[in-house]
Design an enzyme around this catalytic site. Structure first.
Site, PDB file in Angstrom:
ATOM      1  N   ASP A 137      -9.326   3.312  -1.834  1.00  0.00           N
ATOM      2  CA  ASP A 137      -9.982   3.853  -0.890  1.00  0.00           C
ATOM      3  C   ASP A 137     -11.359   4.185  -1.109  1.00  0.00           C
ATOM      4  O   ASP A 137     -11.582   5.512  -1.290  1.00  0.00           O
ATOM      5  CB  ASP A 137      -9.201   4.832   0.001  1.00  0.00           C
ATOM      6  CG  ASP A 137      -7.931   4.202   0.736  1.00  0.00           C
ATOM      7  OD1 ASP A 137      -7.847   2.850   0.881  1.00  0.00           O
ATOM      8  OD2 ASP A 137      -7.289   4.998   1.146  1.00  0.00           O
ATOM      9  N   GLU A 156       2.506   4.936  -4.076  1.00  0.00           N
ATOM     10  CA  GLU A 156       2.690   5.957  -5.298  1.00  0.00           C
ATOM     11  C   GLU A 156       3.959   7.058  -5.416  1.00  0.00           C
ATOM     12  O   GLU A 156       3.991   7.095  -6.585  1.00  0.00           O
ATOM     13  CB  GLU A 156       1.558   7.084  -5.265  1.00  0.00           C
ATOM     14  CG  GLU A 156      -0.103   6.314  -5.161  1.00  0.00           C
ATOM     15  CD  GLU A 156      -0.275   5.458  -3.961  1.00  0.00           C
ATOM     16  OE1 GLU A 156      -0.962   4.656  -4.117  1.00  0.00           O
ATOM     17  OE2 GLU A 156       0.024   5.837  -2.851  1.00  0.00           O
ATOM     18  N   ASP A 194       0.794  -1.133  -0.058  1.00  0.00           N
ATOM     19  CA  ASP A 194       0.080  -0.017   0.080  1.00  0.00           C
ATOM     20  C   ASP A 194       0.885   1.260  -0.046  1.00  0.00           C
ATOM     21  O   ASP A 194       2.023   1.353   0.180  1.00  0.00           O
ATOM     22  CB  ASP A 194      -1.085  -0.013   1.345  1.00  0.00           C
ATOM     23  CG  ASP A 194      -1.882   1.028   1.261  1.00  0.00           C
ATOM     24  OD1 ASP A 194      -2.017   1.704   0.270  1.00  0.00           O
ATOM     25  OD2 ASP A 194      -2.447   1.253   2.351  1.00  0.00           O
TER      26      ASP A 194
END
Length: 887
Positions: free
Chosen positions: A571, A425, A422
């Protein structure tokens, strides 16, 4: 996971792109020194006039390379003559062999105009791509190229986004710049970048266009003032590296894309089971309690997940010694494994800058991102001040392997079965320029306070003594070529893409950082960070268990990510809007981006779900390839057993999913071998039916199962579109003859979902469901025969051991039905004791006079008038060919 703490950070508005970046003042280029071969064309491109220098410095000398790579694929590359401009590294996206085609045989043709240079890609007389309407711009920090399009084109792709499957064609900008994007808003850049689009032209075919460029970019789709349709690329750097794919059908175009981006990784059989997670499980007791509750509710649970709650102060590669002590976590994992269940945890890329093994080892090996003066680059995420692994560092794999070998050791650590990555990015809570990450972390309470330590509140039968309550309380810089030009402004380029986080360094790693190794700038490689973490993590998981397929689910992706990992869609929120858009998101990744192991957080991640929504979502989610219930710490718990109607919905959903699991496993395997999508929009199955082009509320699960979910609150009916074909209701067997129109399906309870079998299909299903996939694999098979309008049907079944990375043997069966005759043939490389226990023929009006099995003589059959079906009890071996006559 929830980013609510970001509200404490300074807000930066999205950068505003120029109104007309493709200025007519730019001179374009002149093509000279053109050389043609049997499968290629090269030319020099020279600036055709005075530089315009709109958003950077115009490069004077470029090169053109055109390759007819195959009969269906054309490669067009425009790059700087000195090859200093950054190009996507082949170590990240390997290139395909481009020498197998020829200009004469190619379906796609390349034409060009010399001055000013422009080019066309044609298929027969049809123009697919045409840049003649504007001049090419190639600057050190800005690229611009525009192609004309037909009026109101059917365009798809260009992810990641939550916009409709068929893209808007007026005043639409798709920005590719990976970012942490809580709530996955519409018309926004999200976690991944997939610069490929598909242009579907009905009976004339489909084609795909892939721009291999990892720089930030705006892709604009709009009309000129005189109404001419166009698509325009506006990139912050890199080169124009185009791949054009022909497709007689959309499937064909997707298959061609897979040949360039890479075939998806095959997943283990168990990974298609049901997964449960939540951000906010306070300790190992609560995780165990959830496992126990699913068992008591008789809802099959395949894999239990733990979010960052297990970590010591949110630090990766650590355990909270009070709430998730090693001995209890190992007992939990052992319990799951003894019950044929699996365990997965999250790992973030950011490493806490504190005295811990992950940080100390990284500093010793020098593998973290650094400023150009050599000092450590710091951000702030969940554990507070953090360092970021440099995935280009020569020693990064050694470092990552070392952390996995130690922390996830089967003998002394947490023996996980899969991995969840997670925040890659990469996310950074501290807004640029983030001069004081330490102060930011203190101000924002990072890491957040852990919940109070507690004893287990209730007994958990079957778990070790450690999980039981106490007895007294028992109760119920550039170093080489293709790396990047010097002298660029890597923080504030003059052209600003429409990044919804603001400046390109906002909420992420600073873009002026230079990676170790070749010296790539984060400015150019930002969109690759998550995919490079995925690749490194796959290698680390593989060296832990070299023989098995590793399940890895990531948030951030780039083109080709599916070769390493699957993807969850981030999300989302617990509302009907996100329930609906999950279908288009899933179809884009599975069908168009070649990332087929994909799914949304079922019942929603952010906000409170409700009983009706969660019940509906359980049924829909069972048709996601990746099937997981997950939500965040401030929302109400939403495990399926929390409401009786949701529990019933989940049991029914999983029963259908598990019965169909081998059918799906077969189709998924085919995609990993050929690129043929196993999950498909309706227009993939009916490419000439215009009514399917914009339909993103229905989809095909494999080639045979049409899913038509109810998609709004308080509704018990849905208007579903049925093409001109024959369909069979999954539950009732009723025949529905599609007329190319919508049909109202009524009386759909919250625990049901409309499912239809497409005529012409033979669907192999397990004879019954099970609580785990290990148990499921022991069940026999039933064949559902759904004759098409011509009375024929066909299907396939692929079986292997379900887990091995390299299969020593497998079984591939082919079923064909025609005029009452069923033939079963195949490649019998693997022996199995499983049998075909029954054959059900749908769409029948009477009992057959006689049923004959080639190896067993006559067989009994039973006619079901309510279901309009005939069921034949059999005992057919899967290890040999068989033939059945039904007269």
């Amino acid at each position: 996971m929830l980013r609510s703490l970001l509200l404490l950070a300074p807000m930066v508005g999205a950068a505003v792109a120029a109104t007309e970046p493709n200025s007519p003042a730019c001179p374009g280029y002149r093509a000279t020194n053109v050389r043609e071969g049997h499968n290629s064309l090269t030319a020099d491109l020279t600036l055709a006039g005075k530089p315009c220098n709109t958003y950077g410095t115009d490069l004077k000398n470029l090169k053109l390379l055109v390759e007819y790579q195959t009969d269906e694929r054309l490669h067009v590359k425009i790059y700087d003559a000195n090859e200093q401009v950054y190009q996507v590294p082949e170590s990240v996206v390997p290139r395909v062999d481009g020498k197998g085609g020829s200009r004469k045989k190619s379906v796609l043709k390349f034409n060009f105009k010399a001055n000013p240079f422009s080019f066309q890609v044609k298929r027969g007389r049809e123009v697919l791509f045409d840049t003649s309407g504007s001049n090419l711009v190639f600057q050190d920090q800005y690229l611009n190229l525009r192609t004309s399009l037909p009026r109101d084109p059917n365009l798809y792709g260009l992810g990641e986004h939550t916009d409709p499957l068929r893209l808007t064609t007026t005043n639409y900008t798709r920005t590719l710049w990976n970012r942490d994007s809580y709530g996955i808003p519409e018309n926004s850049n999200l976690y991944g970048s997939h610069p490929v689009y598909y242009d579907h032209r009905g009976e004339d075919g489909t084609h795909g266009v892939f721009l291999l460029n990892s720089n930030g970019m705006d892709i604009k789709i709009d009309k000129t003032k005189d109404g001419k349709q166009f698509l325009e690329y506006n990139a912050l750097g890199g080169i124009f590296d185009f791949y054009f794919f022909n497709g007689d059908t959309p499937k064909d175009a997707s298959i061609e894309y897979a040949k360039v981006a890479g075939l998806p990784a095959m997943q283990s059989y168990w990974s298609f089971g049901f997964h449960q997670c939540r951000y906010g499980y306070r300790d190992a007791f609560e995780v165990a309690e959830v496992v126990q509750n699913y068992t008591q509710a008789k809802i099959p649970l395949e894999t239990m997940w733990t979010d960052i709650d297990y970590m010591d102060r949110r630090r990766v590669f650590t355990l909270d010694p009070d709430r998730f002590p090693l001995e209890k976590v190992r007992e939990l994992v052992s319990y799951l494994h003894k019950h044929d269940q699996k365990y997965i945890v999250m790992v973030d890329p950011a490493v806490s800058v504190s005295d811990n093994k992950g940080f100390n080892d990284g500093m010793e090996q020098g593998v973290f991102m650094k400023h150009q003066n050599g000092s450590l680059y710091k951000g702030a995420v969940w554990p507070g001040v953090t360092a970021y692994p440099d995935w280009f560092h020569p020693d990064i794999q050694k470092y990552w392997d070392g952390q996995f070998n130690d922390f996830f050791s089967p003998e002394k650590g947490v023996d996980i079965d899969g991995l969840w990555i997670d925040m890659n990015e990469a996310a950074n809570f501290c807004t640029y320029p983030c001069l004081d990450p330490e102060g930011y972390s203190i101000e924002n309470n990072l890491p957040p306070a852990a919940p109070p330590v507690r004893p287990n509140p209730r007994p958990l039968p079957g778990f070790p003594d450690d999980f039981q309550p106490p007895a007294a309380s028992k109760r119920s810089v550039a170093k080489g070529s293709k790396v990047g030009l010097p002298g660029r402004d890597l923080l504030n380029p003059r052209y600003q893409i429409r990044n919804d986080a603001g400046l390109i360094s906002s909420k992420t790693i600073n873009t002026d950082l230079i990676h170790a190794g070749e010296g790539y700038a984060e400015y150019d490689t930002h969109n690759l960070y998550g995919t490079m973490m995925s690749s490194a993590s796959r290698q680390s998981m593989a060296q832990r268990r070299p023989a098995v397929r590793p399940l890895i689910i990531t948030r951030s992706t780039f083109a080709g990510a599916g070769t390493h990992v699957g993807h969850w869609l981030g999300d989302n929120l617990a509302d009907w809007k996100h329930y609906r858009i999950s279908i288009a998101q899933m179809l884009s990744f599975a069908s168009m981006f070649q990332v087929p192991m994909v799914g949304s957080d079922i019942c929603g991640f952010g906000g409170d779900t409700n009983e009706e929504l969660c019940a509906r979502w359980a049924r829909l989610g069972a048709f996601y390839p990746f099937f997981r219930n997950h939500n965040e710490i401030t929302s109400i718990p939403q495990e399926f057993y929390r409401w009786e109607s949701v529990a019933e919905s989940a049991r029914k959903a999983i029963e259908v999913r598990y019965k169909l699991l081998d059918y799906v496993y077969t189709a998924f395997h085919r995609q990993t071998q050929t690129g043929e999508p196993f999950l498909q929009p309706m227009f993939y199955m009916y490419p000439e039916d215009k009514n399917t082009f914009s339909n993103d509320m229905q989809f095909f699960y494999g080639d045979s199962i049409l899913v038509s979910p109810v998609h709004d609150v308080s509704q018990t009916s849905v208007e579903a579109y049925f093409p001109k074909d024959i369909f069979y209701d999954w539950n009732t067997g009723d025949v529905l003859r599609g007329r190319g129109a919508k049909v109202t399906l009524s009386n759909i309870s919250v625990t049901d979902i409309p499912i239809h079998i497409r005529g012409g299909s033979i669907v192999p299903i397990r004879s019954e469901s099970a609580m785990t996939t290990v148990e499921l694999r022991k069940k026999g098979f039933e064949l559902l025969i759904a004759p098409g309008q011509d009375g024929t049907a066909s299907g396939t079944l692929y079986l292997d051991d379900g887990d091995s990375l390299k299969q020593s043997a497998s079984l591939e069966l082919e079923f064909k039905y025609r005029k009452g005759n069923l033939q079963i043939k195949g490649k019998f490389g693997m022996h199995t004791d499983l049998k075909i226990n029954a054959i059900t023929l749908l769409g029948q009006t009477s009992v057959p006079r006689q049923v004959t099995l080639s190896r067993a003589g006559k067989a009994d059959s039973k006619f079901d008038p309510a279901r309009q079906s005939v069921t034949i009890k059999t005992d057919l071996s899967l290890n040999e060919s068989s033939e059945i006559d039904i007269n």
